[in-house]
Design a protein around this motif. Structure first.
Motif, mmCIF file in Angstrom:
data_model
loop_
_atom_site.group_PDB
_atom_site.id
_atom_site.type_symbol
_atom_site.label_atom_id
_atom_site.label_comp_id
_atom_site.label_asym_id
_atom_site.label_seq_id
_atom_site.Cartn_x
_atom_site.Cartn_y
_atom_site.Cartn_z
ATOM 1 N N CYS A 91 -2.876 -4.425 -20.207
ATOM 2 C CA CYS A 91 -2.390 -3.353 -19.082
ATOM 3 C C CYS A 91 -1.694 -2.446 -19.835
ATOM 4 C CB CYS A 91 -1.154 -4.651 -18.391
ATOM 5 S SG CYS A 91 -0.291 -3.621 -17.122
ATOM 6 N N THR A 125 -1.858 -6.315 -10.608
ATOM 7 C CA THR A 125 -1.687 -4.869 -10.837
ATOM 8 C C THR A 125 -0.346 -4.222 -9.905
ATOM 9 O OG1 THR A 125 -3.981 -5.106 -11.488
ATOM 10 C CG2 THR A 125 -2.790 -2.872 -10.953
ATOM 11 N N ILE A 144 -2.840 0.239 -15.016
ATOM 12 C CA ILE A 144 -4.174 -0.169 -15.162
ATOM 13 C C ILE A 144 -4.340 -1.646 -15.738
ATOM 14 C CG2 ILE A 144 -6.250 0.542 -15.823
ATOM 15 C CD1 ILE A 144 -5.454 3.564 -15.809
ATOM 16 N N GLU A 146 -7.140 -4.237 -17.307
ATOM 17 C CA GLU A 146 -8.586 -4.570 -17.600
ATOM 18 C C GLU A 146 -8.583 -5.817 -18.161
ATOM 19 O OE1 GLU A 146 -10.051 -1.412 -20.545
ATOM 20 O OE2 GLU A 146 -8.124 -0.295 -20.364
ATOM 21 N N THR A 163 -16.070 -6.761 -17.537
ATOM 22 C CA THR A 163 -14.692 -6.815 -17.344
ATOM 23 C C THR A 163 -14.300 -6.051 -16.017
ATOM 24 O OG1 THR A 163 -14.719 -4.432 -18.297
ATOM 25 C CG2 THR A 163 -14.320 -6.373 -19.674
ATOM 26 N N LYS A 165 -11.588 -3.564 -13.790
ATOM 27 C CA LYS A 165 -10.490 -2.851 -14.097
ATOM 28 C C LYS A 165 -9.806 -2.426 -12.600
ATOM 29 C CE LYS A 165 -11.495 0.178 -17.790
ATOM 30 N NZ LYS A 165 -11.681 1.722 -18.209
ATOM 31 N N THR A 166 -8.436 -2.689 -12.521
ATOM 32 C CA THR A 166 -7.679 -2.250 -11.467
ATOM 33 C C THR A 166 -6.721 -1.709 -11.614
ATOM 34 O OG1 THR A 166 -6.219 -4.321 -11.598
ATOM 35 C CG2 THR A 166 -8.431 -4.606 -10.343
ATOM 36 N N SER A 167 -6.255 -0.617 -10.819
ATOM 37 C CA SER A 167 -5.111 0.349 -10.858
ATOM 38 C C SER A 167 -4.418 0.440 -9.537
ATOM 39 C CB SER A 167 -5.874 1.655 -11.202
ATOM 40 O OG SER A 167 -6.668 2.266 -10.186
ATOM 41 N N ASN A 189 -8.386 6.578 -19.817
ATOM 42 C CA ASN A 189 -9.329 6.233 -18.693
ATOM 43 C C ASN A 189 -9.889 7.124 -17.856
ATOM 44 O OD1 ASN A 189 -9.355 3.297 -18.530
ATOM 45 N ND2 ASN A 189 -7.110 3.698 -18.943
#
Length: 190
Positions: A91, A125, A144, A146, A163, A165-167, A189
């Motif tokens: 994170c 997140t 973020i 991952e 993987t 990824k969230t933000s 990123n």
């Protein structure tokens, strides 16, 4: 419910699961597995027993700093609420202070508190971002996450190298493109 009743509520289903898959729960290698598995689950979900006040522990410090603070590559281990299988990742938490900063280790502790609960990565997140904003009063927050999900790697489509990824961007990280861009660049990123 007493502590022993609560403990038995965790142990009993593991014994039943072992029998349910066709194994003998009393054989040598499995005799204490229900207790070990219950202890592991209690540890992996210990975030339910933590409060934000305990985690932050008054570690807010006055500052004149008005540039991005970034804590990068915070390891996280969580369990998805759909299959109770692990997702493992990192994170990145950034915020734009407005009069005070949060102690460095407390950022990681906030991540851990929420990661040690059952949820989906998207919710995790959001929880981290909202909490950092609430605690610091920052003018902006970016988070973020991952992660690699074992529910996708070990079962289902069996994609071991994927993987997710969230933000979440709040305040000036959402509304001010240069601030957002700087955060993404710092986090690696962009």
């Amino acid at each position: 419910m007493s502590d022993s009743e609560t403990w038995e509520t965790l142990v009993r289903p593991y014994r039943e699961l072992i029998a349910g898959i066709g194994e003998e729960p009393d054989r040598e290698g499995l005799r204490y597995t229900p207790q070990r598995a219950a202890k592991a689950l209690a540890f992996l979900t210990r975030g339910y027993g933590q409060s934000l006040d305990e985690v932050v522990n008054n570690a807010l410090f006055e500052t004149d700093l008005d540039e991005i603070v970034l804590v990068k590559d915070i390891e996280l281990y969580s369990l998805c609420e759909h299959h109770v299988l692990p997702f493992i990742g990192k994170c990145h938490v950034g915020y734009l202070p407005k009069g005070r900063v949060l102690g460095l280790s407390k950022v990681a502790r906030v991540v851990d508190m929420y990661a040690r609960r059952l949820q989906i990565q998207e919710t995790l997140t959001q929880q981290i971002a909202n909490t950092i904003l609430e605690v610091t009063g920052a003018s902006g927050v970016g988070v973020i996450v991952e992660a690699q999900h074992l529910c996708m790697a070990m079962r289902g489509v069996e994609k071991q190298h994927s993987t997710m990824k969230t933000s979440v961007m709040l305040g000036s990280f959402r509304d001010n493109p240069p601030t957002r861009s700087e955060f993404l660049q710092l986090a690696g990123n962009a």
